[in-house]
Every structure is written in C-alpha cells, then in structure tokens.
Write a protein that holds these residues in place. Structure first.
Motif, PDB file in Angstrom:
ATOM      1  N   ARG A 249      21.899  92.307  -2.178  1.00 10.50           N
ATOM      2  CA  ARG A 249      20.524  91.852  -2.385  1.00 10.50           C
ATOM      3  C   ARG A 249      20.345  90.377  -2.077  1.00 10.50           C
ATOM      4  O   ARG A 249      19.229  89.860  -2.101  1.00 10.50           O
ATOM      5  CB  ARG A 249      20.093  92.149  -3.819  1.00 10.50           C
ATOM      6  N   GLY A 250      21.466  89.655  -1.867  1.00  7.55           N
ATOM      7  CA  GLY A 250      21.375  88.239  -1.564  1.00  7.55           C
ATOM      8  C   GLY A 250      22.551  87.818  -0.697  1.00  7.55           C
ATOM      9  O   GLY A 250      23.449  88.633  -0.411  1.00  7.55           O
ATOM     10  N   SER A 251      22.545  86.534  -0.312  1.00  5.54           N
ATOM     11  CA  SER A 251      23.587  86.044   0.577  1.00  5.54           C
ATOM     12  C   SER A 251      24.814  85.582  -0.210  1.00  5.54           C
ATOM     13  O   SER A 251      24.780  85.475  -1.425  1.00  5.54           O
ATOM     14  CB  SER A 251      23.043  84.878   1.401  1.00  5.54           C
TER      15      SER A 251
ATOM     16  N   THR B 280      25.629  81.028 -14.926  1.00  2.00           N
ATOM     17  CA  THR B 280      25.924  81.481 -13.570  1.00  2.00           C
ATOM     18  C   THR B 280      27.372  81.115 -13.294  1.00  2.00           C
ATOM     19  O   THR B 280      27.839  80.048 -13.686  1.00  2.00           O
ATOM     20  CB  THR B 280      25.031  80.829 -12.503  1.00  2.00           C
ATOM     21  N   PHE B 281      28.066  82.026 -12.646  1.00  2.00           N
ATOM     22  CA  PHE B 281      29.495  81.803 -12.414  1.00  2.00           C
ATOM     23  C   PHE B 281      29.897  82.521 -11.148  1.00  2.00           C
ATOM     24  O   PHE B 281      29.130  83.305 -10.580  1.00  2.00           O
ATOM     25  CB  PHE B 281      30.323  82.285 -13.614  1.00  2.00           C
ATOM     26  N   GLU B 282      31.108  82.209 -10.696  1.00  2.00           N
ATOM     27  CA  GLU B 282      31.617  82.765  -9.454  1.00  2.00           C
ATOM     28  C   GLU B 282      32.734  83.740  -9.749  1.00  2.00           C
ATOM     29  O   GLU B 282      33.754  83.361 -10.333  1.00  2.00           O
ATOM     30  CB  GLU B 282      32.170  81.640  -8.566  1.00  2.00           C
TER      31      GLU B 282
ATOM     32  N   PRO C 190      23.755  74.081  -7.909  1.00  2.00           N
ATOM     33  CA  PRO C 190      24.364  74.289  -9.232  1.00  2.00           C
ATOM     34  C   PRO C 190      25.174  75.575  -9.309  1.00  2.00           C
ATOM     35  O   PRO C 190      25.652  75.924 -10.388  1.00  2.00           O
ATOM     36  CB  PRO C 190      23.138  74.363 -10.159  1.00  2.00           C
ATOM     37  N   ARG C 191      25.319  76.258  -8.207  1.00  2.00           N
ATOM     38  CA  ARG C 191      26.141  77.466  -8.159  1.00  2.00           C
ATOM     39  C   ARG C 191      26.671  77.597  -6.748  1.00  2.00           C
ATOM     40  O   ARG C 191      26.118  77.016  -5.808  1.00  2.00           O
ATOM     41  CB  ARG C 191      25.324  78.694  -8.554  1.00  2.00           C
TER      42      ARG C 191
ATOM     43  N   GLY D 152      29.631  84.206  -3.276  1.00  2.00           N
ATOM     44  CA  GLY D 152      28.384  84.330  -4.015  1.00  2.00           C
ATOM     45  C   GLY D 152      28.531  83.940  -5.474  1.00  2.00           C
ATOM     46  O   GLY D 152      29.605  83.529  -5.919  1.00  2.00           O
ATOM     47  N   SER D 153      27.428  84.056  -6.215  1.00  2.00           N
ATOM     48  CA  SER D 153      27.418  83.743  -7.641  1.00  2.00           C
ATOM     49  C   SER D 153      26.754  84.886  -8.374  1.00  2.00           C
ATOM     50  O   SER D 153      26.037  85.682  -7.787  1.00  2.00           O
ATOM     51  CB  SER D 153      26.658  82.441  -7.903  1.00  2.00           C
TER      52      SER D 153
END
Ligand code: FAD
Ligand code: NAD
Length: 327
Positions: free
Chosen positions: A35-37, A50-52, A107-108, A42-43
């Motif tokens: 749904r995202g890049s 928020t974390f990786e 920030p992520r 990603g995060s």
C-alpha cells in the motif's frame, strides 16, 4: 509519443532508477503490491510508535551513494544515528563503540522512499504477475487479471525470487535471478510504556536465535514515542522456524532478549511479528544490474550487489543508466 517506462517495485532500487530516469526527461510509471513505498526499507506504525521491521540503518561507502545521502540529509529525509552500540559475547553484553557513520530516515525510514517518490505516477496494491512484449511495447498483467500498458521498457526492481517470474520474457535474465538464494528473517517489535532502564541502543548479538536488537526510539526524530525495540532473528533460526506461529516467535525472541539485556523487562504493551521471506541474498554479487537492452527489460535490487540499502540504490542507478545509454 513514446510509451512510459514501467518500474515494478517501489523499494529503494526501483525509486533510485525512477528518479534518474525522471530527471533525464523520461516518463515512468511505478507499481507495488504494497500500500506504500519502501519495501524492506519501509516503516510500520502501531500504538503511537513508528519503527522499522526491515533495514535498521544504512552505511555509505561508495562515493556516489555518500553524495546522494548528503542530499537526503539536506532535504531533511535522513540523519545520522549515533547509538550506544553493544555486542554479545557468551551471553554477556559489552559496549562496542566504533567510528562508523550510520544513517536512518527521519522521522521514519520510509521518509526517504516517500521523498524520492514525490509525485511520480504510481499504482499501489497492485501485484504484477506477468510482463509480456508485443511488437514494440510491453504489457503488464496484475494478480486480478487486469492489463497495464503499453510501456516502452520494463525495470523489475523486486527481490530475486519474485523477479525471476517477471523476467520470463528474457529467459537468460530469469535464469540469473532464479539462481539467487534469498534468506528469511523473523522480526519482532516490542513496545513498553516505561523506557527500559538500559543505556543499550543497539546490539550485534549473532547468537543462535537473536541476530540484532535496537531501541527504535534512540533514532533521531522519534521523540515522544513509546519505547519500542526491534529484534531480528538470524537467518538460520528464521529458516528453522519459518512456519511457527507469530505468538511462538514473539515468545521465543522476547525471552532471549529479556535474558540478554542488562535490565528488568516488564510485559510489553504491544508486540508484533513480521516474517521477511526474502530478507537478504545469501551472498553478494557484482552484477550491478541485469539488462537485455534489445528487448528493453532490466532488473535491479540489492541482490545484484551488496544486499544492503547502498547496494540496492546503486543497482537502481545502474539499471537506469544502462536503459538511458540504449535509447
Ligand atoms: P525491496 O525493498 O524488497 O523492494 C521491492 C519492492 O517490490 C517491495 O516494495 C515489494 O512490495 C515490491 N514487489 C515485489 N514483488 C512485486 C510484484 N510482483 N508486483 C509489484 N510489486 C512487487 N540493509 C542495510 O543497509 N542495513 C540494515 O541494517 C539492513 N537490515 C535489514 C534487516 C532486515 C530484517 C531486512 C529484511 C533487510 C535489511 N537490510 C538492511 C537490507 C535492505 O533492506 C535491502 O537491501 C533494501 O531495502 C532492498 O531494496 P530493494 O529495492 O532492492 O528491494
Ligand atoms: P555495519 O558496518 O554497521 O555492520 C557490518 C557488520 O560488522 C555487522 O553486521 C556486525 O557484524 C559488524 N559490526 C559493525 N559494527 C560493530 C560493532 N560496533 N560491534 C560489533 N560488531 C560490529 O553496517 P553495514 O555494513 O551497512 O551492514 C548492514 C547491517 O544490516 C549488517 O548488520 C547486516 O547484518 C544487516 N542486514 C540484515 C539483513 C537481514 O535480513 N536481517 C539484511 C541485510 C543487512
């Protein structure tokens, strides 16, 4: 006018290629099944943090990459992370400071691929299952059976096992991609309502089960978030526990972490597990990128080089460069 170039994958390799092509005046269209890049760079957000779960940080050793990371820093997408690093030896933690410069997205992590994507045309939640070439152009087919195109060229920027199917129109490239073994990683995130009373921010464990853990909130730009830790299992352990339940994985890695860390570990306020099936190539290669310029199909990704963020970015540049050279 000429059909645009299709890029399958919005990880750092696909976006590296997209940016160079766009800046050279070429029209591109990106696709991603997510749904995202970001892909493995990603995060994830949960419970106010928020974390990786994938790439933790990246290093820059090649001059071309150090230059671009400076630009990302100037854009406010990336900043150095200066953790208190430790390593584990025979079950004991010991400080392990070094001089290595380590970068994270702010920030992520996903701020970097999001910044690169900007307003380039992209279709998310679209898993491409096939790419075939007509007289002049390429058509892509997605998992719902819909067709996309026409495209003048295709760049496949996915992990090797997924790339080999998409490269079926260029059997030689497909065979190279199929020869790359990629190893899995189980990743676990633990959130705590009170920060753990330790000065450890990151630790190279390299034990049977645990490979690495880090305090996500020690990275720049994560102030005010719950104290979140990310644990990575080794490839071997991950492979042996591939089909275990998320609960079992969390319990085991949480236990190993609590035993190793030099402080009391209360019950986490949230836990999460993610299984990366294609986390890293079993070995590095020196291919740069794969190309069949006559057919107009290219492949790039970390598996073409070092298996790191830097290698993925360099591989994307190489795929785009070879495409431009052949126009
Ligand atoms: P990906 O990021 O995998 O991008 C591929 C994209 O293609 C994904 O977004 C995926 O959704 C999409 N896709 C796949 N198949 C299809 C399809 N059929 N149709 C449409 N879209 C598709 N590197 C470091 O430098 N430092 C680290 O600390 C580090 N730690 C890591 C820890 C873990 C647990 C993992 C998993 C990786 C880590 N890495 C690290 C490696 C780093 O994340 C990768 O090398 C890099 O992000 C790979 O980028 P890529 O663009 O080649 O691939
Ligand atoms: P780096 O220079 O920080 O680390 C390279 C390796 O050197 C580390 O893996 C570690 O074994 C060792 N090392 C570095 N600093 C150390 C210290 N202070 N104390 C003890 N050992 C230390 O970073 P890099 O070369 O950019 O490597 C990227 C990191 O990403 C590596 O740790 C790699 O294992 C990890 N990675 C993980 C996956 C995965 O799927 N889990 C995939 C790709 C990369």
């Amino acid at each position: 006018s000429k059909a645009p170039i299709a890029i399958i994958g919005t990880g750092i390799a696909g976006l590296s290629a997209a940016r160079l092509l766009h800046d050279s005046g070429q029209a591109v269209h990106l696709f991603d099944k997510s749904r995202g890049s970001g892909g493995r760079m990603g995060s994830k957000s949960a419970e106010g943090a928020t974390f990786e779960l994938g790439a933790q940080y990246f290093t820059a050793r090649d001059r071309r990459f150090t230059d671009v990371v400076q630009l990302w820093q100037a854009e406010g997408w990336a900043a150095p992370w200066t953790p208190h690093l430790h390593q584990a030896r025979e079950g004991q933690l010991a400080p392990s400071a070094d001089e290595q410069l380590r970068w994270v997205g702010v920030p992520r992590m996903s701020a970097i691929t999001r910044g690169l994507l900007a307003d380039l045309p992209v279709t998310f939640s679209c898993r491409i299952t096939e790419a075939f070439r007509g007289e002049e152009n390429w058509t892509l087919v997605d998992a719902s059976g819909a067709s996309h195109g026409p495209f003048s060229q295709v760049i496949v920027a996915t992990p090797a096992p997924q790339a080999s199917a998409l490269l079926a129109g260029a059997p030689k490239l497909a065979a190279v991609a199929a020869s790359v073994a990629m190893e899995p990683t189980w990743a676990v995130a633990l959130g705590f309502s009170t920060p753990l009373a330790t000065e450890v921010d990151g630790c190279f464990v390299r034990d049977d089960a645990l490979d690495w853990f880090a305090r996500n909130s020690s990275k720049p730009g994560r102030d005010g978030q719950p104290d979140t830790w990310v644990l990575h299992a080794t490839s071997n352990w991950s492979r042996q526990h591939l089909d275990h339940s998320r609960e079992a994985i969390i319990e085991h890695l949480h236990g190993a972490f609590a035993e190793l860390i030099d402080c009391v570990v209360p019950a986490p306020t949230f836990t999460l597990a993610h299984r990366w099936l294609y986390a890293r190539p079993a070995q590095s290669h020196e291919w740069g990128a794969l190309a069949d310029a006559g057919l107009g199909i290219y492949a790039c990704g970390d598996w073409c080089l070092s298996g790191r963020v830097e290698g993925a970015w360099l591989s994307g540049q190489e795929a785009a460069r070879r495409l431009l050279e052949h126009l």
